[in-house]
Design an enzyme around this catalytic site. Structure first.
Site, PDB file in Angstrom:
ATOM      1  N   SER A 268       0.844  -1.188   0.000  1.00 20.70           N
ATOM      2  CA  SER A 268       0.000   0.000   0.000  1.00 20.70           C
ATOM      3  C   SER A 268       0.887   1.249   0.000  1.00 20.70           C
ATOM      4  CB  SER A 268      -0.961  -0.048   1.190  1.00 20.70           C
ATOM      5  OG  SER A 268      -2.003   0.880   1.049  1.00 20.70           O
TER       6      SER A 268
ATOM      7  N   GLU B 281      -9.056  -6.154  -4.226  1.00 22.66           N
ATOM      8  CA  GLU B 281      -8.473  -5.040  -3.473  1.00 22.66           C
ATOM      9  C   GLU B 281      -9.516  -4.107  -2.855  1.00 22.66           C
ATOM     10  OE1 GLU B 281      -5.382  -4.271  -2.720  1.00 22.66           O
ATOM     11  OE2 GLU B 281      -4.062  -5.227  -4.184  1.00 22.66           O
TER      12      GLU B 281
ATOM     13  N   HIS C  86      -7.685  -5.785   0.009  1.00 27.21           N
ATOM     14  CA  HIS C  86      -6.461  -5.016   0.237  1.00 27.21           C
ATOM     15  C   HIS C  86      -5.839  -5.379   1.582  1.00 27.21           C
ATOM     16  CE1 HIS C  86      -3.870  -1.554  -0.604  1.00 27.21           C
ATOM     17  NE2 HIS C  86      -4.088  -1.085   0.614  1.00 27.21           N
TER      18      HIS C  86
END
Length: 545
Positions: A214, A346, A454
């Site tokens: 990320s 995600e 995610h």
């Protein structure tokens, strides 16, 4: 609504933040031994856990406080005797939780943690992996990630890093000129520390892999394109973030702005001048204004508004001369082997966080969100992602956003690398476990499974991340495979090894036929897939043009 949502994203993608004043880790138990290593600033005493040792809270730069706030990291002070390195240092000041009154974290936070195997054959140098945590440049800490599996199974030295966040790490002001992003300067200072000290922990300073997830992957992208990072690492792994990642308007909720992870220096300076006005620092010249700002208490700066106003690294400076995406497209990046990848679902994490406030129950709700995000192109997007092809309209929305914001932008970044450096080792993956354990803290919704959302690959690499249930036996086997791939790549620049499913190179041709490694548990779960076609990337590439 945007402040609480950004806060939730920061906390969940960086794992749970402990309560202020709570200890980060228990003290060493009677059954644990101690071990001492010499660094360039003095000796440190860590904890031996049998097959591995940990050294926590080692300073790699001076505290960026007082007159050092918003300056490049200064050298840490040397010490006499043996410094205790048995517990992590405080995390950097975090994005405050909604309704919180106390500041979480400290400005005195530029520390790192080392995990290394205790068995150290004479003359052997292990590859070094340096982890940059995620958390939207607003939250997280290196100490959240226990790296013993990467160290022991992978026979590597792992370093996890704290770096300045939010207004403390990404503030700009005309008086600061074209100052590089302070948080990214911290990361490069940590990489320079590794160059000086890896050998003492059994690591090879000439074989360093930078990896992150990320915001940590966005950081890795930045260093790939940063002239000042030359020679600081020899390989890179980008998990769920690339030089081309972006969100359309409305992705985090109706009316929320589009998101680009990097900002022009002039825009950051303008925002900083406005912040100075709001803080009452306007009298005198640039030096007086900066002195006033540096004199503000941590609590006056660590507000939700200021933290989320400064969480985008600036370009147009010595560290990032141009936007990383532009640098990638023009070939201005370091020629090091790269792994880059995404998770199959995600955006389900982001959508799941917002459903209570912004439900998507009907096709009309879904169409309204498409119009908010894509305007006149909304019907074309709906034709690619009709609600009836998905279990619910909310899952259709998450699929469209996943493909638009993560999968296809990551594949496009891979193509840009391959076109400009066709001989460079380049590998792509997609974490595809539909039953991956849910990260703790996400709201439960029986009609909205998170799938491979995610951040959900991280517990397969780091055992400390809190999840709602442990890994199954099949998922443990996938975890072993991923650790082997990641550490094999760190060792040689090639993740492949005898007995493992073959992982092919990415190529510059478009589309990219069956060249991304799908990572899922069970027989046949690790195999190549045509992610470009599965995620409608031809459509999204056309939209971007």
């Amino acid at each position: 609504m945007l402040f609480p949502l950004l806060c939730a994203v920061a906390l969940l993608t960086a794992t749970a933040v402990p309560a202020a004043g709570a200890p980060h880790a228990p003290p060493p138990s009677a059954g644990q031994g101690s071990t001492v290593v010499k660094t360039d600033h003095g000796r440190v005493r860590g904890v031996s856990h049998g097959s591995y040792a940990t050294f926590d809270g080692i300073p790699y730069a001076a505290p960026p406080t007082g007159p050092l706030r918003w300056r490049e990291p200064a050298p840490a002070a040397a010490w006499q005797g043996v410094r205790d390195a048995t517990q992590p240092a405080p995390r950097c000041v975090q994005m405050p939780a909604p309704g919180a009154s106390a500041v979480v974290g400290s400005e005195d936070c530029l520390y790192l943690n080392v995990t290394a195997p205790t068995r150290n054959p004479a003359g052997k140098k292990r590859p070094v992996l340096v982890w940059m945590h995620g958390g939207a440049f607003l939250g997280g800490s290196g100490a959240d990630y226990s790296a013993e599996r990467l160290a022991v199974r992978g026979d590597t030295v792992v370093v996890t890093v704290n770096y300045r966040l939010g207004v403390f790490g990404y503030f700009g002001h005309p008086g600061l000129g074209s100052a590089p992003p302070f948080g990214l300067m911290d990361q490069q200072a940590a990489l320079r520390w590794v160059q000086e000290n890896a050998k003492g922990f059994g690591g090879d300073p000439r074989n360093v892999t930078l990896f992150g997830e990320s915001a940590g992957a966005l950081s890795t992208c930045a260093h790939l394109t940063s002239p000042t990072a030359a020679g600081l690492f020899q390989r890179a792994v980008l998990q769920s973030g690339s030089c081309l990642t972006s969100f359309p308007p409305g992705a985090l909720g109706p009316g929320t702005p589009a998101y680009e992870p990097f900002a022009a220096e002039a825009d950051v300076q303008t925002a900083g001048a406005e912040a100075a006005r709001q803080l009452g620092c306007t009298t005198g010249g640039a030096d007086e204004v900066l002195a006033c700002l540096r004199g503000q208490g941590t609590d006056r700066l660590a507000t939700a508004q200021l933290m989320q106003s400064f969480n985008r690294p600036a370009f147009g400076n010595a560290l990032l001369p141009v936007a990383p995406g532009q640098a990638l497209a023009s070939g201005r990046f370091h020629r090091v082997p790269v792994i880059l990848g995404t998770n199959h679902d995600e955006m389900r994490m982001f959508v799941g966080l917002s459903l209570a406030a912004f439900p998507i129950r009907t096709e009309d709700d879904y169409r309204a969100r498409l119009v908010d995000a894509f305007g006149p192109a909304a019907p074309a997007v709906e034709a690619q992602y009709p609600a009836e092809d998905h279990p619910t309209p909310a899952l259709a929305w998450a699929a469209a956003l996943t493909d638009r914001s993560f999968t296809c932008t990551t594949l496009a970044a891979g193509r840009a690398i391959a076109v400009r450096a066709p001989g460079l080792p380049l590998y792509g993956y997609e974490f595809s476990d539909p039953g991956a354990p849910v990260l703790s803290g996400l709201p439960a919704d029986p009609g909205f499974p998170y799938g491979a959302a995610h951040g959900f690959e991280m517990p397969f690499l780091f055992s400390s991340l809190p999840t709602e249930r442990p890994l199954t036996d099949a998922q443990h086997a996938l975890s072993d495979r991923m650790v082997d791939y990641w550490t094999g790549f760190a060792r040689t620049g090639n993740p492949n090894a005898a007995g493992a499913p073959f992982w092919p190179l990415l190529h510059s041709s478009s589309p990219l036929p069956r060249s991304v490694q799908s990572l899922a548990p069970g027989p046949g779960g690790v195999h190549t897939v045509d992610a470009y076609s599965a995620h409608h990337c031809s459509f999204w590439d056309g939209m971007s043009r």
